[in-house]
Structures are given as structure tokens and as C-alpha cells.
Design a protein around this motif. Structure first.
Motif, mmCIF file in Angstrom:
data_model
loop_
_atom_site.group_PDB
_atom_site.id
_atom_site.type_symbol
_atom_site.label_atom_id
_atom_site.label_comp_id
_atom_site.label_asym_id
_atom_site.label_seq_id
_atom_site.Cartn_x
_atom_site.Cartn_y
_atom_site.Cartn_z
ATOM 1 N N MET A 1 29.980 45.349 38.775
ATOM 2 C CA MET A 1 30.531 44.001 38.637
ATOM 3 C C MET A 1 31.167 43.818 37.260
ATOM 4 O O MET A 1 32.306 43.341 37.131
ATOM 5 C CB MET A 1 29.432 42.948 38.851
ATOM 6 C CG MET A 1 28.932 42.874 40.283
ATOM 7 S SD MET A 1 27.422 41.887 40.462
ATOM 8 C CE MET A 1 28.006 40.247 40.103
ATOM 9 N N SER B 1 34.366 46.195 36.889
ATOM 10 C CA SER B 1 35.548 45.833 37.682
ATOM 11 C C SER B 1 36.155 44.521 37.199
ATOM 12 O O SER B 1 37.378 44.422 37.059
ATOM 13 C CB SER B 1 35.191 45.757 39.175
ATOM 14 O OG SER B 1 34.166 44.809 39.401
ATOM 15 N N VAL B 2 35.321 43.528 36.913
ATOM 16 C CA VAL B 2 35.857 42.229 36.481
ATOM 17 C C VAL B 2 36.508 42.359 35.104
ATOM 18 O O VAL B 2 37.589 41.805 34.868
ATOM 19 C CB VAL B 2 34.759 41.147 36.489
ATOM 20 C CG1 VAL B 2 35.261 39.858 35.847
ATOM 21 C CG2 VAL B 2 34.303 40.862 37.921
ATOM 22 N N VAL C 1 39.939 44.158 35.517
ATOM 23 C CA VAL C 1 41.016 43.333 36.092
ATOM 24 C C VAL C 1 41.349 42.139 35.200
ATOM 25 O O VAL C 1 42.255 41.367 35.508
ATOM 26 C CB VAL C 1 40.683 42.837 37.524
ATOM 27 C CG1 VAL C 1 40.517 44.002 38.461
ATOM 28 C CG2 VAL C 1 39.481 41.918 37.542
ATOM 29 N N LEU D 1 33.585 48.487 44.303
ATOM 30 C CA LEU D 1 33.962 47.692 43.124
ATOM 31 C C LEU D 1 34.505 48.586 42.015
ATOM 32 O O LEU D 1 35.511 48.261 41.373
ATOM 33 C CB LEU D 1 32.768 46.890 42.612
ATOM 34 C CG LEU D 1 32.438 45.588 43.330
ATOM 35 C CD1 LEU D 1 31.170 44.971 42.739
ATOM 36 C CD2 LEU D 1 33.601 44.600 43.227
ATOM 37 N N GLN E 1 37.958 49.548 43.023
ATOM 38 C CA GLN E 1 38.914 48.447 42.841
ATOM 39 C C GLN E 1 39.262 48.274 41.370
ATOM 40 O O GLN E 1 40.416 48.017 41.020
ATOM 41 C CB GLN E 1 38.333 47.144 43.401
ATOM 42 C CG GLN E 1 38.296 47.128 44.927
ATOM 43 C CD GLN E 1 37.574 45.908 45.467
ATOM 44 O OE1 GLN E 1 36.839 45.229 44.769
ATOM 45 N NE2 GLN E 1 37.769 45.641 46.749
ATOM 46 N N GLY E 2 38.256 48.405 40.501
ATOM 47 C CA GLY E 2 38.499 48.307 39.063
ATOM 48 C C GLY E 2 39.474 49.368 38.593
ATOM 49 O O GLY E 2 40.348 49.114 37.768
ATOM 50 N N CYS F 1 30.026 37.061 44.823
ATOM 51 C CA CYS F 1 30.673 37.453 43.568
ATOM 52 C C CYS F 1 30.613 38.969 43.339
ATOM 53 O O CYS F 1 29.552 39.543 43.548
ATOM 54 C CB CYS F 1 29.986 36.728 42.406
ATOM 55 S SG CYS F 1 30.517 37.247 40.777
ATOM 56 N N PRO F 2 31.660 39.622 42.887
ATOM 57 C CA PRO F 2 32.975 39.095 42.573
ATOM 58 C C PRO F 2 33.994 39.295 43.704
ATOM 59 O O PRO F 2 35.188 39.437 43.429
ATOM 60 C CB PRO F 2 33.370 39.912 41.340
ATOM 61 C CG PRO F 2 32.802 41.277 41.626
ATOM 62 C CD PRO F 2 31.536 41.031 42.423
ATOM 63 N N LEU G 1 37.152 36.884 43.881
ATOM 64 C CA LEU G 1 38.066 37.144 42.759
ATOM 65 C C LEU G 1 38.849 38.427 42.996
ATOM 66 O O LEU G 1 40.074 38.473 42.789
ATOM 67 C CB LEU G 1 37.282 37.235 41.438
ATOM 68 C CG LEU G 1 38.100 37.632 40.207
ATOM 69 C CD1 LEU G 1 39.137 36.571 39.868
ATOM 70 C CD2 LEU G 1 37.195 37.883 39.010
ATOM 71 N N MET G 2 38.162 39.471 43.458
ATOM 72 C CA MET G 2 38.847 40.746 43.673
ATOM 73 C C MET G 2 39.873 40.624 44.793
ATOM 74 O O MET G 2 40.946 41.234 44.727
ATOM 75 C CB MET G 2 37.829 41.855 43.981
ATOM 76 C CG MET G 2 36.785 42.085 42.897
ATOM 77 S SD MET G 2 37.448 42.440 41.250
ATOM 78 C CE MET G 2 37.856 44.165 41.401
ATOM 79 N N ILE H 1 42.911 38.898 43.318
ATOM 80 C CA ILE H 1 43.680 39.781 42.441
ATOM 81 C C ILE H 1 44.515 40.766 43.257
ATOM 82 O O ILE H 1 45.684 41.016 42.947
ATOM 83 C CB ILE H 1 42.738 40.517 41.461
ATOM 84 C CG1 ILE H 1 42.113 39.503 40.498
ATOM 85 C CG2 ILE H 1 43.478 41.601 40.701
ATOM 86 C CD1 ILE H 1 40.939 40.026 39.720
ATOM 87 N N TRP I 1 39.590 33.351 34.778
ATOM 88 C CA TRP I 1 40.321 34.623 34.883
ATOM 89 C C TRP I 1 41.831 34.380 34.775
ATOM 90 O O TRP I 1 42.548 35.115 34.082
ATOM 91 C CB TRP I 1 39.977 35.323 36.202
ATOM 92 C CG TRP I 1 40.776 36.571 36.404
ATOM 93 C CD1 TRP I 1 40.510 37.808 35.871
ATOM 94 C CD2 TRP I 1 41.996 36.712 37.138
ATOM 95 N NE1 TRP I 1 41.493 38.698 36.233
ATOM 96 C CE2 TRP I 1 42.415 38.057 37.012
ATOM 97 C CE3 TRP I 1 42.761 35.834 37.890
ATOM 98 C CZ2 TRP I 1 43.574 38.537 37.613
ATOM 99 C CZ3 TRP I 1 43.919 36.308 38.492
ATOM 100 C CH2 TRP I 1 44.314 37.646 38.353
ATOM 101 N N VAL J 1 44.413 36.112 31.965
ATOM 102 C CA VAL J 1 45.457 37.112 32.244
ATOM 103 C C VAL J 1 46.863 36.521 32.302
ATOM 104 O O VAL J 1 47.831 37.264 32.408
ATOM 105 C CB VAL J 1 45.162 37.896 33.546
ATOM 106 C CG1 VAL J 1 43.813 38.597 33.452
ATOM 107 C CG2 VAL J 1 45.209 36.992 34.762
#
Lengths: 133, 76
Positions: A23, A26-27, A30, A77, A80-81, B14-15, B18-19, B22, B50, B54
Motif C-alpha cells: 500500500m 504503490s500509493v 503514483v 499493488l 500497479q506501482g 483502500c487503496p 485510488l488506483m 489513476i 492525491w 500530482v
């Protein structure tokens, strides 16, 4: 101003710790923050190629809920990151030597950027913020 | 002409929302809006934070019964 790089040392194989590392990594990735993850000790074992979800993820108070609820999969995750941000994954070369494993043969396909030593990781981490899980 | 797409991420923790947002923004054109539906309480505060970080444009949040609708405009 560029964000300070984030370095995560993951040394616990517990599902909760892997989930939190995924978590955070990845967060942060991004969110335009460079991230490097160093996976070592028994945290390497859940990243073995070919494991079922039940074999891969074990341990921690919230483990059972992670498994039955719609919580993002930790490996996905991390992937994805890497896909959406600047995230690099390194696996401890000592653990690979002990297990006689190769990162590109025995670990999750395409996840790791390569093996790395602790000294290199710690040296790089001097330029950023280090979290250990 | 700018478009708006809606992503239903209700039920994801979560998350996840958000993913998903994005990933949708990455494929969108500058000026397009993405509406994300989320039942994850954190998304209502996480997503605007977020967006500010960004450099996209936060359009607004609407609270519904048990979920939130957050709209973001792709700015870059």
C-alpha cells in the motif's frame, strides 16, 4: 520540488506487513515519489513463483479479512506501482544464495528489478526516507 | 470535446479506488473528467489530497447513501 525518495525494507513475511508495504509503495509511487523496496529474510518466501493465494499470504490480525473481502492483492499493488509510477523492487542477494534461487526464475514473474545487497540499499537510502516493516 | 467517465469502485478497500482512478486518468485525455464511486471512507479525503499532490484538478465530492462520488479533471 521533487519528493524525497522513499525506501522500504520489508523483512517480515506476515501478510499484514506485506500488505502495508504494498500500500505504501504503490500509493507513494503514483504520487510522483520515487520508491525502492528491498525484500529480505522471510519476507522473500511469499514472493516465490507459483504459490496459491492461500500459500502466499499468512499471518497478522487482519489476514482473514484481507482474504475474504475486496482488499487489493499485495502483489498486484506492487505491480500497479511499477506500472503507474517510479517503483523499483529489489530482493536480498544473500537470501537468494541461501535458497539457491534466481530472482527471474523462482520469484513472481517480472516483479523484481534484480538482486541487491544490503550495503547498496542502505547507501542509496541515505538520500531518502527509510521505512522498515 | 471533454468527456466524463464513471468508475464504480464501490466495495473495494483502500487503496483500490485510488488506483482505479489513476489507471483511468492515465488513459484519459487532458480536460476529461473521471468520476469514481467509492464506499471506502478514506477515498473522500485521500483522492483530493492525491489530486493536489500530482497536479490534476479536483472538481468535487458528493456524498450519497453509503458511498461517495469524487470527480477529477485530468490537467496534464
Amino acid at each position: 520540488m521533487a519528493s524525497k525518495p522513499l525506501f522500504i525494507m520489508l523483512c517480515s513475511g506476515e501478510h499484514e506487513k506485506i500488505q502495508l508495504a504494498a500500500m505504501i509503495a504503490s500509493v507513494a509511487a503514483v504520487s510522483d515519489r520515487p520508491v525502492e523496496v528491498f525484500v529480505t529474510m522471510n519476507a522473500v518466501l511469499p514472493f516465490q513463483r507459483g504459490l496459491s493465494k492461500e500459500q502466499r499470504y499468512q499471518g497478522g490480525h487482519f489476514h482473514e479479512e484481507f482474504m475474504v473481502k475486496n482488499v487489493p492483492d499485495a502483489i498486484e499493488l506492487f505491480e500497479q506501482g511499477k506500472m503507474l509510477g517510479d517503483l523499483k523492487m529489489w530482493v536480498c542477494s544473500m537470501v537468494l544464495d541461501l535458497k539457491h534461487w534466481e530472482h527471474d526464475r523462482d520469484l513472481v514473474d517480472g516483479l523484481f528489478d534484480g538482486p541487491a545487497g544490503l550495503a547498496k540499499f542502505l547507501s542509496d537510502a541515505e538520500d531518502g526516507e527509510l521505512i522498515t516493516l | 470535446m471533454a468527456e466524463r467517465q464513471t468508475i464504480d469502485a464501490r466495495g473495494a478497500f483502500c487503496p483500490g479506488p485510488l488506483m482505479e482512478l489513476i489507471a483511468a486518468l492515465k488513459l484519459a485525455t487532458v480536460g476529461d473528467e473521471v468520476e469514481i464511486l467509492s464506499s471506502d471512507k478514506g477515498s473522500a479525503t485521500d483522492i483530493p489530497a492525491w489530486v493536489a499532490k500530482v497536479g490534476h484538478e479536483y472538481v468535487g465530492t458528493t456524498e450519497h447513501d453509503g458511498y461517495w462520488s469524487v470527480v477529477v479533471r485530468k490537467a496534464k
